[in-house]
Design a protein around this motif. Structure first.
Motif, PDB file in Angstrom:
ATOM      1  N   GLU A 195       0.837  -1.208   0.000  1.00 27.34           N
ATOM      2  CA  GLU A 195       0.000   0.000   0.000  1.00 27.34           C
ATOM      3  C   GLU A 195       0.870   1.256   0.000  1.00 27.34           C
ATOM      4  OE1 GLU A 195      -3.881   1.812   2.360  1.00 27.34           O
ATOM      5  OE2 GLU A 195      -2.691   0.222   3.286  1.00 27.34           O
ATOM      6  N   ILE A 196       1.956   1.229   0.769  1.00 25.25           N
ATOM      7  CA  ILE A 196       2.883   2.363   0.802  1.00 25.25           C
ATOM      8  C   ILE A 196       3.588   2.506  -0.552  1.00 25.25           C
ATOM      9  CG2 ILE A 196       4.958   3.296   1.905  1.00 25.25           C
ATOM     10  CD1 ILE A 196       4.083   1.705   4.443  1.00 25.25           C
ATOM     11  N   LEU A 197       4.001   1.367  -1.122  1.00 27.91           N
ATOM     12  CA  LEU A 197       4.679   1.365  -2.426  1.00 27.91           C
ATOM     13  C   LEU A 197       3.799   2.002  -3.494  1.00 27.91           C
ATOM     14  CD1 LEU A 197       7.234  -0.034  -4.005  1.00 27.91           C
ATOM     15  CD2 LEU A 197       5.481  -1.611  -4.771  1.00 27.91           C
ATOM     16  N   VAL A 198       2.551   1.548  -3.585  1.00 25.56           N
ATOM     17  CA  VAL A 198       1.638   2.060  -4.601  1.00 25.56           C
ATOM     18  C   VAL A 198       1.313   3.533  -4.350  1.00 25.56           C
ATOM     19  CG1 VAL A 198      -0.707   1.868  -5.540  1.00 25.56           C
ATOM     20  CG2 VAL A 198       0.635  -0.199  -5.108  1.00 25.56           C
ATOM     21  N   GLY A 199       1.150   3.900  -3.060  1.00 25.91           N
ATOM     22  CA  GLY A 199       0.812   5.277  -2.721  1.00 25.91           C
ATOM     23  C   GLY A 199       1.910   6.265  -3.048  1.00 25.91           C
ATOM     24  N   SER A 200       3.158   5.815  -3.062  1.00 26.65           N
ATOM     25  CA  SER A 200       4.285   6.714  -3.330  1.00 26.65           C
ATOM     26  C   SER A 200       4.812   6.587  -4.758  1.00 26.65           C
ATOM     27  CB  SER A 200       5.422   6.431  -2.340  1.00 26.65           C
ATOM     28  OG  SER A 200       5.817   5.064  -2.404  1.00 26.65           O
ATOM     29  N   LEU A 201       4.216   5.685  -5.553  1.00 25.92           N
ATOM     30  CA  LEU A 201       4.739   5.412  -6.901  1.00 25.92           C
ATOM     31  C   LEU A 201       4.645   6.628  -7.818  1.00 25.92           C
ATOM     32  CD1 LEU A 201       4.265   2.170  -8.907  1.00 25.92           C
ATOM     33  CD2 LEU A 201       3.789   4.326 -10.028  1.00 25.92           C
ATOM     34  N   GLU A 202       3.516   7.332  -7.787  1.00 26.50           N
ATOM     35  CA  GLU A 202       3.325   8.467  -8.693  1.00 26.50           C
ATOM     36  C   GLU A 202       4.348   9.561  -8.431  1.00 26.50           C
ATOM     37  OE1 GLU A 202      -1.156   9.161  -9.803  1.00 26.50           O
ATOM     38  OE2 GLU A 202      -1.076   8.527  -7.710  1.00 26.50           O
ATOM     39  N   VAL A 203       4.577   9.868  -7.148  1.00 26.52           N
ATOM     40  CA  VAL A 203       5.549  10.904  -6.792  1.00 26.52           C
ATOM     41  C   VAL A 203       6.956  10.470  -7.190  1.00 26.52           C
ATOM     42  CG1 VAL A 203       6.610  12.158  -4.876  1.00 26.52           C
ATOM     43  CG2 VAL A 203       4.137  11.806  -4.924  1.00 26.52           C
ATOM     44  N   PHE A 204       7.301   9.197  -6.933  1.00 29.61           N
ATOM     45  CA  PHE A 204       8.631   8.692  -7.299  1.00 29.61           C
ATOM     46  C   PHE A 204       8.856   8.813  -8.798  1.00 29.61           C
ATOM     47  CE2 PHE A 204      11.349   5.281  -8.888  1.00 29.61           C
ATOM     48  CZ  PHE A 204      12.503   5.479  -8.138  1.00 29.61           C
ATOM     49  N   ALA A 205       7.863   8.404  -9.596  1.00 28.59           N
ATOM     50  CA  ALA A 205       7.986   8.479 -11.057  1.00 28.59           C
ATOM     51  C   ALA A 205       8.198   9.919 -11.511  1.00 28.59           C
ATOM     52  CB  ALA A 205       6.747   7.886 -11.719  1.00 28.59           C
ATOM     53  N   ASP A 206       7.455  10.838 -10.895  1.00 24.57           N
ATOM     54  CA  ASP A 206       7.566  12.252 -11.261  1.00 24.57           C
ATOM     55  C   ASP A 206       8.948  12.795 -10.920  1.00 24.57           C
ATOM     56  OD1 ASP A 206       6.350  14.817 -12.115  1.00 24.57           O
ATOM     57  OD2 ASP A 206       6.665  15.362 -10.013  1.00 24.57           O
ATOM     58  N   ARG A 207       9.429  12.473  -9.702  1.00 25.35           N
ATOM     59  CA  ARG A 207      10.750  12.968  -9.282  1.00 25.35           C
ATOM     60  C   ARG A 207      11.880  12.322 -10.086  1.00 25.35           C
ATOM     61  NH1 ARG A 207       9.771  14.706  -3.852  1.00 25.35           N
ATOM     62  NH2 ARG A 207       8.029  16.164  -4.109  1.00 25.35           N
ATOM     63  N   ALA A 208      11.703  11.057 -10.459  1.00 25.62           N
ATOM     64  CA  ALA A 208      12.745  10.356 -11.222  1.00 25.62           C
ATOM     65  C   ALA A 208      12.719  10.723 -12.698  1.00 25.62           C
ATOM     66  CB  ALA A 208      12.584   8.845 -11.060  1.00 25.62           C
ATOM     67  N   GLY A 209      11.661  11.405 -13.134  1.00 30.83           N
ATOM     68  CA  GLY A 209      11.568  11.824 -14.531  1.00 30.83           C
ATOM     69  C   GLY A 209      11.227  10.704 -15.489  1.00 30.83           C
ATOM     70  N   VAL A 210      10.570   9.663 -14.976  1.00 31.83           N
ATOM     71  CA  VAL A 210      10.152   8.548 -15.840  1.00 31.83           C
ATOM     72  C   VAL A 210       8.645   8.364 -15.692  1.00 31.83           C
ATOM     73  CG1 VAL A 210      12.368   7.350 -15.764  1.00 31.83           C
ATOM     74  CG2 VAL A 210      10.649   6.855 -14.022  1.00 31.83           C
ATOM     75  N   SER A 211       8.064   7.575 -16.587  1.00 34.15           N
ATOM     76  CA  SER A 211       6.617   7.363 -16.559  1.00 34.15           C
ATOM     77  C   SER A 211       6.231   6.370 -15.459  1.00 34.15           C
ATOM     78  CB  SER A 211       6.136   6.834 -17.911  1.00 34.15           C
ATOM     79  OG  SER A 211       6.696   5.560 -18.173  1.00 34.15           O
ATOM     80  N   GLU A 212       4.984   6.469 -15.006  1.00 39.26           N
ATOM     81  CA  GLU A 212       4.468   5.492 -14.045  1.00 39.26           C
ATOM     82  C   GLU A 212       4.480   4.093 -14.655  1.00 39.26           C
ATOM     83  OE1 GLU A 212       0.635   6.688 -12.590  1.00 39.26           O
ATOM     84  OE2 GLU A 212       1.282   8.765 -12.321  1.00 39.26           O
ATOM     85  N   PHE A 213       4.202   4.011 -15.944  1.00 40.39           N
ATOM     86  CA  PHE A 213       4.217   2.729 -16.641  1.00 40.39           C
ATOM     87  C   PHE A 213       5.598   2.084 -16.553  1.00 40.39           C
ATOM     88  CE2 PHE A 213       5.339   0.591 -20.675  1.00 40.39           C
ATOM     89  CZ  PHE A 213       4.535  -0.532 -20.544  1.00 40.39           C
ATOM     90  N   PHE A 214       6.655   2.880 -16.762  1.00 43.42           N
ATOM     91  CA  PHE A 214       8.019   2.344 -16.714  1.00 43.42           C
ATOM     92  C   PHE A 214       8.354   1.844 -15.309  1.00 43.42           C
ATOM     93  CE2 PHE A 214      12.540   2.899 -15.797  1.00 43.42           C
ATOM     94  CZ  PHE A 214      13.106   2.127 -16.805  1.00 43.42           C
ATOM     95  N   VAL A 215       7.996   2.631 -14.290  1.00 39.78           N
ATOM     96  CA  VAL A 215       8.262   2.229 -12.904  1.00 39.78           C
ATOM     97  C   VAL A 215       7.568   0.906 -12.597  1.00 39.78           C
ATOM     98  CG1 VAL A 215       7.905   2.827 -10.475  1.00 39.78           C
ATOM     99  CG2 VAL A 215       8.612   4.592 -12.096  1.00 39.78           C
ATOM    100  N   ALA A 216       6.308   0.783 -13.054  1.00 41.70           N
ATOM    101  CA  ALA A 216       5.551  -0.444 -12.787  1.00 41.70           C
ATOM    102  C   ALA A 216       6.102  -1.633 -13.560  1.00 41.70           C
ATOM    103  CB  ALA A 216       4.078  -0.234 -13.146  1.00 41.70           C
ATOM    104  N   ALA A 217       6.362  -1.436 -14.864  1.00 40.07           N
ATOM    105  CA  ALA A 217       6.752  -2.546 -15.741  1.00 40.07           C
ATOM    106  C   ALA A 217       8.175  -3.029 -15.511  1.00 40.07           C
ATOM    107  CB  ALA A 217       6.584  -2.134 -17.208  1.00 40.07           C
ATOM    108  N   VAL A 218       9.020  -2.175 -14.951  1.00 38.38           N
ATOM    109  CA  VAL A 218      10.423  -2.567 -14.745  1.00 38.38           C
ATOM    110  C   VAL A 218      10.733  -2.711 -13.245  1.00 38.38           C
ATOM    111  CG1 VAL A 218      12.829  -1.925 -15.124  1.00 38.38           C
ATOM    112  CG2 VAL A 218      11.135  -1.487 -16.911  1.00 38.38           C
TER     113      VAL A 218
END
Length: 326
Positions: A195-218
């Motif tokens: 739950e914590i992982l999913v809740g912070s995924l969008e912010v992590f993707a934004d800060r890392a400069g990659v898409s949410e799809f990439f974070v999820a798929a890789v």
């Protein structure tokens, strides 16, 4: 998460790392419980709880409305097992012989799944990919895949029982009560961490400069499978190439014909999930199956073949990076 005010990027990294030992504990407890239940129920426990981290992540993401994250993590899991884990295992193990029958049974299941996924995916390439009519189309596809999985699992268990007659070897298994307690505790902890992982995924993707799809798929796909990934590579390093190949290929097939349809059906309890995979996902999945089958066609393993699979995974990672969000 509950006691300290950490940045969400830090929470994502810490929760991703925390999932690795939890995935290992679930796998270990399942294996020990299977020693007390026999191969039939043991196989069911392994299929159900062996994929528990990925299943929990997927259902929480469905609840949060992150459908692209769900689909990306599931297809990424299949592809990482096929190319990354199997490739790393062959590099670690070197020359050896794979079980061609089991390998091509897994390729057959993966090929069937890729073809059936086209049914709900193609209509989703235009219009709203999350419309309920597409989620409804995914239901019969999921039921067919689960029936195929059940039939193949039953047949495989009977085949392995004939090939591997039980001997006098006894492993030091945990008690059934301890196994089930560890399984329940690890699964409950995984729910909170996921739950914590999913809740912070969008912010992590934004800060890392990659898409949410990439974070999820890789990233999420690799983390959710981390225990099985490490196990296959260690087994291969010890010279058990056939077993390592079995772990990687059966894990990929299990995600495709068991986990994905299970998530699609269970999602109706939360929010119906359409299996409207993007063209890049379908192409990457189909190409990975064909490429791996060609590389392993004669049933022999080598470090060069493993390096070829790893190179294939690198190509997929770049494709997912360039694809961005839908």
């Amino acid at each position: 998460h509950y006691l300290a005010d950490l940045p969400e990027t830090a929470e994502f990294v810490i929760s991703a790392v925390a999932l690795i030992p939890l995935a290992w504990l679930i796998g270990e407890a399942t294996e020990h419980a299977a020693e007390h239940t026999g191969p039939g129920i043991g196989g069911f426990l392994n299929a159900t709880f062996g994929n528990a981290p990925e299943l929990i992540i997927a259902l929480i993401a469905v609840h949060e409305g992150l459908t692209e994250v769900v689909r990306g993590s599931l297809t990424g899991s299949v592809i990482s097992n096929l190319l990354l884990v199997l490739g790393a295992s062959l590099v670690a193990g070197g020359r050896g012989q794979l079980d061609r029958y089991s390998s091509f049974l897994a390729f057959g299941l993966l090929g069937l799944a890729a073809l059936l996924f086209l049914i709900p995916a193609i209509p989703g390439w235009e219009g709203d990919p999350d419309r309920e009519s597409l989620a409804a189309v995914a239901v019969p596809v999921s039921i067919v895949l689960l029936l195929v999985y059940g039939a193949v699992t039953w047949y495989s268990l009977r085949r392995h029982a004939r090939l591997h007659v039980a001997g006098d070897e006894v492993i030091a298994a945990w008690s059934l009560r301890l196994s089930l307690f560890a399984l329940g505790l690890a699964t409950l902890a995984t729910v909170f961490v996921a739950e914590i992982l999913v809740g912070s995924l969008e912010v992590f993707a934004d800060r890392a400069g990659v898409s949410e799809f990439f974070v999820a798929a890789v990233i999420v796909a690799v983390v959710g499978n981390a225990a099985e990934h490490g196990g296959a590579i260690v087994v291969a390093f010890r010279g058990k190439i056939a077993l390592a190949g079995e772990i990687a290929l059966s894990s990929a097939a299990q995600v495709a014909v068991f986990l994905i349809p299970a998530v699609a059906l269970l999602s109706w309890l939360l929010e119906p999930l359409a299996l409207s995979f993007r063209p890049v996902e379908i192409f990457a999945l189909g190409a990975s199956v064909i490429f791996t089958a060609i590389v392993l066609f004669n049933g022999h393993s080598s470090r060069l073949r493993g390096a070829a699979l790893l190179a294939g995974y690198a190509v997929v990672v770049v494709a997912f990076l360039l694809a961005g969000d839908r």
